[in-house]
Design an enzyme around this catalytic site. Structure first.
Site: not given
Ligand code: SAH
Length: 229
Positions: A76
């Site tokens: 993000s």
């Molecule tokens: N918090 C992260 C941002 C990640 S982007 C950071 O600091 O880098 C969102 C993430 O959510 C992705 O890696 C994606 O694979 C994950 N995601 C999407 N659906 C999900 C689910 N049902 N359960 C767990 N993770 C999920």
């Protein structure tokens, strides 16, 4: 200031003074955009965000931008991390569930603020990478899980805070039940036009939740199921 160095597989990660300088500038930028919680700004000043980007992209780490971390996912934008963390009202010792570990950067910020973090990721590759990095950095209060965030982590509930870092259509009952009474949940929720609105949801009692809206954002979608190699 000291230069932190860690080894990760065949990669050597260094927090050079040059990066620390770029980071200070980024923190000022985020503050100018409206982030007021000094604890959030301090945590983000302490964490080398370039460690969380793929090799070769380190120099972009201190721009206020999201970046591709592989598997079609993103780390993000720093302002967004700060915004969600500020809404979450993090305090030391509280238990936080994060859905969407991604790079692990958001979990590192929460951990640095003294919380105990339970973070779930559905893509095995990202889960393994984040877990290895967070361990190497010594974040002992972060627990990484490979799982489907739609399920939450019932066995560790209730959580004082829940943060979702992927866009979701609605918060499942299962997740709501895992939030402690008086607890706060922060998540981007799709509206009927497909615009993601940041929600801050406070659990008042067993059945009542207070909802606040905090502007529109752009996250990758929350997807069901686990993705293994
Ligand atoms: N918090 C992260 C941002 C990640 S982007 C950071 O600091 O880098 C969102 C993430 O959510 C992705 O890696 C994606 O694979 C994950 N995601 C999407 N659906 C999900 C689910 N049902 N359960 C767990 N993770 C999920």
């Amino acid at each position: 200031m000291e230069e932190k160095i860690i080894k990760l597989g065949n990669r050597v990660l260094k927090d050079k003074l040059e990066y620390q300088g770029m980071r200070n500038k980024l923190i000022k930028e985020i503050k100018n955009k409206g982030i007021k919680d000094q604890n959030v700004l301090n945590a983000m000043s302490a964490i080398p965000r370039h460690f969380f980007l793929p090799a070769g992209l380190e120099h972009f780490a201190y721009l206020d931008k999201p970046f591709d971390i592989g598997e079609g996912q993103t780390i993000s934008q720093p302002y967004t991390v700060a915004f969600q963390t500020e809404l979450l009202e993090v305090k030391p010792k509280i238990k936080i569930l994060e859905i969407g570990t991604g790079s692990g950067y958001q979990a590192a910020v929460l951990s640095n603020m003294g919380a105990e973090v339970f973070t779930v990721e559905r893509i095995e590759k990202l889960y393994l990478k984040a877990k290895e990095l967070l361990n190497a950095l010594g974040y002992n209060n972060v627990h990484c899980f490979l799982g489907d965030g739609y399920e939450g982590l019932e066995q560790y509930s209730p959580f004082d805070r829940i943060i979702i870092t992927a866009a979701i259509d609605e918060i499942p009952e299962k997740i709501k039940r895992q939030l402690a009474i008086g607890g706060i949940l922060v998540a981007p929720i799709n509206n009927q036009s497909g615009i993601q609105i940041m929600h801050k949801i406070i659990r008042i009692d067993e059945t009542n939740f207070n909802v606040e809206y905090h502007g529109s954002f752009s996250f990758v979608p929350m997807l069901p199921g686990i993705k293994k190699e």
